[in-house]
Design an enzyme around this catalytic site. Structure first.
Site, PDB file in Angstrom:
ATOM      1  N   GLN A 100       0.824  -1.203   0.000  1.00 41.07           N
ATOM      2  CA  GLN A 100       0.000   0.000   0.000  1.00 41.07           C
ATOM      3  C   GLN A 100       0.861   1.258   0.000  1.00 41.07           C
ATOM      4  O   GLN A 100       0.525   2.256  -0.639  1.00 41.07           O
ATOM      5  CB  GLN A 100      -0.923   0.007   1.222  1.00 41.07           C
ATOM      6  CG  GLN A 100      -1.905   1.160   1.269  1.00 41.07           C
ATOM      7  CD  GLN A 100      -2.901   1.124   0.120  1.00 41.07           C
ATOM      8  OE1 GLN A 100      -3.211   0.054  -0.402  1.00 41.07           O
ATOM      9  NE2 GLN A 100      -3.396   2.277  -0.284  1.00 41.07           N
ATOM     10  N   GLU A 101       1.967   1.209   0.705  1.00 40.13           N
ATOM     11  CA  GLU A 101       2.830   2.376   0.815  1.00 40.13           C
ATOM     12  C   GLU A 101       3.549   2.697  -0.495  1.00 40.13           C
ATOM     13  O   GLU A 101       3.607   3.855  -0.908  1.00 40.13           O
ATOM     14  CB  GLU A 101       3.869   2.164   1.931  1.00 40.13           C
ATOM     15  CG  GLU A 101       3.296   2.193   3.336  1.00 40.13           C
ATOM     16  CD  GLU A 101       2.857   3.595   3.766  1.00 40.13           C
ATOM     17  OE1 GLU A 101       3.256   4.575   3.118  1.00 40.13           O
ATOM     18  OE2 GLU A 101       2.094   3.682   4.743  1.00 40.13           O
ATOM     19  N   SER A 102       4.114   1.666  -1.134  1.00 41.85           N
ATOM     20  CA  SER A 102       5.007   1.961  -2.263  1.00 41.85           C
ATOM     21  C   SER A 102       4.964   0.943  -3.388  1.00 41.85           C
ATOM     22  O   SER A 102       5.740   1.075  -4.336  1.00 41.85           O
ATOM     23  CB  SER A 102       6.449   2.012  -1.747  1.00 41.85           C
ATOM     24  OG  SER A 102       6.871   0.705  -1.355  1.00 41.85           O
TER      25      SER A 102
END
Length: 211
Positions: A100-102
């Protein structure tokens, strides 16, 4: 070619290109444009559900971020599994957060200035002694931070992991102020998306049942 041209000399296979190619693919974050030496590792991307968390995470990472070389994705997945288990976290939960972050991009840079695979803000990374552009360091740092939140929220909130995700996204101050996941649309969407990714990774490693 002229019919009277001298015949070409016999040649032997050139292994001097193959060996550096494999080495470079193992050490580089991206396949060299000319190389297909480990193309067979597409098997890491496709196949039936697996019993291995590392393989399940690798498959989901490759499907999410096709720019990653298979060997890179496999290495990052294994690092994620080890880091999660060190903090008594589910590896699939940590992997879902990093997706989700990267999308597991070690060079990711957000418009807000968050850096690397775990999207640490520079001040946060400095305070924690983390190099945000070193994926091994950043994955370990993300696991440590999420693990500390989960332990702090255990017995305080009904679901300490969703509270930990909210703290990772909006900060622990927001969680304390609202006694759980704050009512920010971005944070609630973030938490829901991570939980959804977590479920998909888990599904990718469920063994196929015999009829």
């Amino acid at each position: 070619m002229s019919a009277c041209a001298a015949p070409l000399p016999e040649t032997t296979p050139n292994t001097t290109v193959f060996i550096p190619t494999v080495r470079d693919m193992a050490l580089s974050w991206h396949d060299p444009a000319y190389a297909n030496a480990v193309y067979g590792l597409r098997l890491l991307e496709d196949g039936p559900p697996a019993r291995s968390a590392t393989l399940a995470i690798t498959r989901v990472v490759l499907r999410t971020n096709p720019k990653l070389a298979p060997l890179d994705a496999l290495g990052l997945a294994e690092t994620t599994v080890r880091a999660a288990r060190t903090q008594a976290l589910s590896p699939e939960f940590l992997a879902a957060t990093l997706l989700q972050e990267s999308a597991f991009d070690p060079q990711a840079l957000s418009s807000a200035g968050a850096i690397g695979i775990a999207q640490f803000m520079p001040d946060t990374a400095r305070g924690a002694g983390i190099d945000p552009l070193d994926p091994v360091d950043a994955i370990g740092g993300a696991a440590s931070l999420l693990g500390s939140y989960a332990r702090a929220y255990g017995g305080v909130y009904a679901n300490p992991l969703t509270a930990a995700l909210a703290a990772y996204n909006a900060g622990p101050g927001a969680v304390a102020e609202y006694h759980g996941v704050p009512p920010y649309a971005e944070t609630r969407e973030y938490v829901n998306d991570v939980i959804d990714r977590w479920a998909k990774i888990t599904a990718a490693e469920t063994p196929i049942q015999a009829p």
